[in-house]
Scaffold this motif. Structure first.
Motif, PDB file in Angstrom:
ATOM      1  N   CYS A  41       0.931  -1.380  -0.157  1.00  0.00           N
ATOM      2  CA  CYS A  41      -0.156  -0.288  -0.071  1.00  0.00           C
ATOM      3  C   CYS A  41       0.527   1.576   0.053  1.00  0.00           C
ATOM      4  CB  CYS A  41      -1.456  -0.127   0.958  1.00  0.00           C
ATOM      5  SG  CYS A  41      -1.561   1.314   1.088  1.00  0.00           S
ATOM      6  N   SER A  42       0.530   2.164  -0.653  1.00  0.00           N
ATOM      7  CA  SER A  42       1.247   3.381  -0.793  1.00  0.00           C
ATOM      8  C   SER A  42       1.160   4.168   0.658  1.00  0.00           C
ATOM      9  CB  SER A  42       1.110   4.156  -1.819  1.00  0.00           C
ATOM     10  OG  SER A  42      -0.801   4.388  -2.444  1.00  0.00           O
ATOM     11  N   HIS A  43       0.063   4.290   1.228  1.00  0.00           N
ATOM     12  CA  HIS A  43      -0.063   4.442   1.939  1.00  0.00           C
ATOM     13  C   HIS A  43       0.445   4.034   3.738  1.00  0.00           C
ATOM     14  CE1 HIS A  43      -3.109   5.458   5.658  1.00  0.00           C
ATOM     15  NE2 HIS A  43      -2.515   6.975   5.459  1.00  0.00           N
ATOM     16  N   MET A  48      -0.713  -5.771   0.165  1.00  0.00           N
ATOM     17  CA  MET A  48      -2.071  -5.439  -0.324  1.00  0.00           C
ATOM     18  C   MET A  48      -2.755  -7.010  -1.032  1.00  0.00           C
ATOM     19  SD  MET A  48      -2.826  -2.560  -0.920  1.00  0.00           S
ATOM     20  CE  MET A  48      -4.481  -2.281  -1.718  1.00  0.00           C
ATOM     21  N   GLY A  51      -6.181  -7.463   1.097  1.00  0.00           N
ATOM     22  CA  GLY A  51      -7.576  -6.521   0.984  1.00  0.00           C
ATOM     23  C   GLY A  51      -8.467  -7.220  -0.446  1.00  0.00           C
ATOM     24  N   CYS A  60      -7.284  -1.843   0.497  1.00  0.00           N
ATOM     25  CA  CYS A  60      -5.931  -2.128   1.617  1.00  0.00           C
ATOM     26  C   CYS A  60      -6.828  -2.048   2.757  1.00  0.00           C
ATOM     27  CB  CYS A  60      -5.177  -0.669   1.441  1.00  0.00           C
ATOM     28  SG  CYS A  60      -3.990  -1.027   3.280  1.00  0.00           S
ATOM     29  N   SER A  65      -8.567   2.412   2.037  1.00  0.00           N
ATOM     30  CA  SER A  65      -8.078   3.285   0.759  1.00  0.00           C
ATOM     31  C   SER A  65      -8.525   2.065  -0.419  1.00  0.00           C
ATOM     32  CB  SER A  65      -6.906   3.687   0.267  1.00  0.00           C
ATOM     33  OG  SER A  65      -6.969   4.533   1.283  1.00  0.00           O
ATOM     34  N   PRO A  74      -6.124   6.138  -6.580  1.00  0.00           N
ATOM     35  CA  PRO A  74      -6.916   5.968  -4.681  1.00  0.00           C
ATOM     36  C   PRO A  74      -8.144   6.594  -5.841  1.00  0.00           C
ATOM     37  CG  PRO A  74      -5.171   7.320  -4.503  1.00  0.00           C
ATOM     38  CD  PRO A  74      -4.730   6.804  -6.099  1.00  0.00           C
ATOM     39  N   ALA A  79      -5.521   7.008   1.718  1.00  0.00           N
ATOM     40  CA  ALA A  79      -4.389   7.122   0.139  1.00  0.00           C
ATOM     41  C   ALA A  79      -4.385   7.681  -0.368  1.00  0.00           C
ATOM     42  CB  ALA A  79      -4.058   5.998  -0.405  1.00  0.00           C
ATOM     43  N   LEU A  83      -0.424   2.701  -6.786  1.00  0.00           N
ATOM     44  CA  LEU A  83       0.239   1.769  -6.899  1.00  0.00           C
ATOM     45  C   LEU A  83       0.227   1.647  -8.384  1.00  0.00           C
ATOM     46  CD1 LEU A  83      -2.286  -0.850  -5.112  1.00  0.00           C
ATOM     47  CD2 LEU A  83      -0.007   0.252  -3.983  1.00  0.00           C
TER      48      LEU A  83
END
Length: 107
Positions: A41-43, A48, A51, A60, A65, A74, A79, A83
């Motif tokens: 996850c970018s946040h 992932m 999810g 996520c 998100s 997103p 987020a 990704l």
């Protein structure tokens, strides 16, 4: 482009994580297509693969998100960063992923 798995081994709407040429990716088979996105996850920097999949999005599990599987963008906060998304080719039953050429907004 590397063979990662077979189409018959990918269950619908069930994310699976693979290492492809040193890059961790999550493959998702949904709505008749296969998508490859970054595995973290970018946040929140969590996997992932844990999810849920719905409406061509991957959620996520930590903060909720949802990332669009086609673009990596997103759909909701928290987020704000996408990704990575990688090209997928189906050759017979083989699923190939190209981690060397991620799909970008400019592509």
């Amino acid at each position: 482009m590397s063979v990662v798995t077979t189409l018959s081994d990918l269950a619908e709407n069930s994310p699976q994580e693979f290492e492809v040429d040193g890059t961790d990716v999550v493959l998702v088979r949904t709505d008749g297509k296969v998508y490859a996105v970054g595995a973290i996850c970018s946040h929140a920097q969590v996997p992932m693969v844990d999810g849920d999949v719905e409406d061509c999005g991957l959620e996520c599990y930590m903060h909720g998100s949802i990332f669009d599987l086609r673009t990596g963008e997103p759909r909701n906060l928290p987020a704000t960063e996408p990704l990575p998304v990688y090209p997928v080719t189906i050759d017979g039953d083989d699923v190939l992923v190209d981690v060397a050429n991620p799909i970008t907004k400019e592509s």
